[in-house]
Design a protein around this motif. Structure first.
Motif, PDB file in Angstrom:
ATOM      1  N   UNK A   2     -46.142 -18.976 101.258  1.00  0.00           N
ATOM      2  CA  UNK A   2     -44.783 -18.448 101.384  1.00  0.00           C
ATOM      3  C   UNK A   2     -44.313 -17.861 100.059  1.00  0.00           C
ATOM      4  N   UNK A   3     -44.645 -18.495  98.952  1.00  0.00           N
ATOM      5  CA  UNK A   3     -44.244 -17.971  97.649  1.00  0.00           C
ATOM      6  C   UNK A   3     -44.858 -16.598  97.403  1.00  0.00           C
ATOM      7  N   UNK A   4     -46.114 -16.439  97.778  1.00  0.00           N
ATOM      8  CA  UNK A   4     -46.761 -15.133  97.610  1.00  0.00           C
ATOM      9  C   UNK A   4     -46.107 -14.092  98.520  1.00  0.00           C
ATOM     10  N   UNK A   5     -45.769 -14.504  99.735  1.00  0.00           N
ATOM     11  CA  UNK A   5     -45.067 -13.601 100.649  1.00  0.00           C
ATOM     12  C   UNK A   5     -43.741 -13.136 100.056  1.00  0.00           C
ATOM     13  N   UNK A   6     -42.974 -14.069  99.518  1.00  0.00           N
ATOM     14  CA  UNK A   6     -41.671 -13.711  98.948  1.00  0.00           C
ATOM     15  C   UNK A   6     -41.836 -12.771  97.757  1.00  0.00           C
ATOM     16  N   UNK A   7     -42.821 -13.026  96.908  1.00  0.00           N
ATOM     17  CA  UNK A   7     -43.046 -12.153  95.758  1.00  0.00           C
ATOM     18  C   UNK A   7     -43.436 -10.752  96.198  1.00  0.00           C
ATOM     19  N   UNK A   8     -44.284 -10.674  97.215  1.00  0.00           N
ATOM     20  CA  UNK A   8     -44.712  -9.368  97.710  1.00  0.00           C
ATOM     21  C   UNK A   8     -43.552  -8.638  98.371  1.00  0.00           C
ATOM     22  N   UNK A   9     -42.711  -9.383  99.075  1.00  0.00           N
ATOM     23  CA  UNK A   9     -41.538  -8.782  99.701  1.00  0.00           C
ATOM     24  C   UNK A   9     -40.573  -8.252  98.646  1.00  0.00           C
ATOM     25  N   UNK A  10     -40.400  -8.999  97.577  1.00  0.00           N
ATOM     26  CA  UNK A  10     -39.541  -8.533  96.484  1.00  0.00           C
ATOM     27  C   UNK A  10     -40.095  -7.265  95.842  1.00  0.00           C
ATOM     28  N   UNK A  11     -41.413  -7.203  95.673  1.00  0.00           N
ATOM     29  CA  UNK A  11     -42.025  -5.998  95.119  1.00  0.00           C
ATOM     30  C   UNK A  11     -41.766  -4.793  96.005  1.00  0.00           C
ATOM     31  N   UNK A  12     -41.826  -5.007  97.318  1.00  0.00           N
ATOM     32  CA  UNK A  12     -41.573  -3.907  98.244  1.00  0.00           C
ATOM     33  C   UNK A  12     -40.125  -3.444  98.149  1.00  0.00           C
TER      34      UNK A  12
END
Length: 381
Positions: free
Chosen positions: A340-350
């Motif tokens: 989930x942390x990786x998902x959130x970081x990737x979503x923030x990058x987007x």
């Protein structure tokens, strides 16, 4: 099942089997398989009852039902469900202390168990039966006549699936986030009416099938011929739900690790040029449920999402549903949620992407909408 192999002082952990929580919490009368799939895994047929009828769908009537704290409440028209704020939390969630509540005084992981009263005592107060998977076995029609009659009702979703698979085949199981997304589709069905929709990682197809009850065209995509064949079978099993609204679900291959649509006419579930053009010209909704469990696949999905949205003619809304899975890791010696942390970081990058062509904005959706399928809507969804 987890195998542990010790090699000197370096233990190696290998997880062989992944089991969905959906069926753990709904005891079934029989666990009998329908068939074996192409790779020899047992396939089961479960029937999940919708808390509404297809007549309501055809008429456009807003019927919203929910069960909270043992009370069944229903509102029609434009009225919202009356929720008791003290009873919104569902069984199985963490308490107010958060992650720390999973550890005892010695730092050991504690298992949060469902209160017996929720499933055993309050179930008798429901106006509708609690939904339990009904498992059928081919060739035993007489023995399961009652179950088959239940599975032909107009308000039942029939899903063929497996119950336990290796990690690479988890798409063949049914997961809670797909039910959450299905609930939201039914609750906000006017938003999706007559839309063209793309689902990424459709798995067994339950979210696409529900979307097909209101949308015009749904492209349900995943990879693997065996999985896509099961998904196509599920679409066929649920045509009775989609026919009143005239919706269509097309099962297609879409590999996130490739940059192009599969257009090989010899390949099963490939795209025609007309279908690709229809998707790019008309798609206004993209959705995905419970596909964020592996960092590499998460990266691949966001690359695919970026590529497709850059080529759409119109603006698009993306709906992502997932479950935050807490795990105790030796690396951190703590309960973490790395996927989930990786998902959130990737979503923030987007969201922070500035390429002069596209702008992405991210908004959370409150989970205070009603349930149309019975499952555990836990805090981590």
């Amino acid at each position: 099942m987890v195998d542990v192999a010790e090699e000197m002082d370096n233990p190696t952990f290998r997880s062989d089997t992944v089991l969905s929580d959906v069926h753990l919490n709904f005891p079934s009368k029989r666990h009998l398989m329908v068939r074996l799939n192409a790779v020899g895994q047992p396939v089961f047929l479960s029937c999940f009852k919708l808390l509404w009828s297809t007549e309501d769908l055809a008429s456009g009537k807003h019927v919203r039902e929910i069960t909270t704290g043992g009370e069944h409440q229903c509102r029609s028209g434009d009225e919202l469900c009356d929720k008791d704020s003290t009873n919104i939390k569902k069984e199985g969630e963490l308490n107010s202390e958060g992650v720390e509540a999973l550890l005892d005084d010695d730092g050991d992981l504690e298992v949060v168990r469902r209160p017996r009263s929720t499933s055993d005592l309050e179930a008798a107060d429901l106006l509708r039966d609690v939904v339990c998977p009904v498992i059928l076995m081919k060739g035993k029609e007489d023995a399961f006549e009652d179950e088959e009659q239940e599975c032909t009702c107009s308000d039942v979703v029939k899903i063929e699936h497996t119950m336990a698979t290796p990690l690479e085949d988890v798409g063949k199981q049914v997961w809670r986030a797909a039910f959450l997304l299905a609930d939201y589709i039914l609750f906000e069905r006017d938003t999706f009416r007559c839309c063209s929709v793309l689902e990424l990682g459709g798995g067994t197809g339950i979210a696409s099938i529900i979307m097909g009850t209101v949308a015009k065209t749904v492209y349900c995509t995943d990879v693997g011929e065996d999985l896509l064949a099961t998904c196509e079978q599920n679409v066929a099993l649920n045509k009775h739900l989609m026919e009143p609204g005239g919706g269509e679900v097309k099962v297609k291959e879409l590999d996130w690790l490739k940059d192009e649509f599969c257009t090989d006419p010899e390949a099963p579930y490939s795209w025609s040029e007309e279908e690709i053009a229809d998707l790019l010209d008309h798609c206004s909704v993209i959705m995905a449920a419970d596909v964020f469990y592996d960092d590499d696949l998460t990266d691949a999905l966001f690359r695919t999402l970026s590529r497709i949205t850059h080529n759409l003619r119109n603006s698009c809304t993306v709906y992502l549903a997932l479950e935050k899975r807490l795990n105790f890791t030796l690396r951190h010696m703590d309960v973490t949620c790395e996927a989930y942390s990786h998902f959130r970081n990737t979503l923030n990058d987007l969201e922070n992407l500035q390429d002069g062509k596209m702008k992405y904005t991210v908004e959370p959706i409150k989970l205070d909408f009603c349930q149309f399928l019975v499952y555990e809507r836990i805090e981590q969804l």
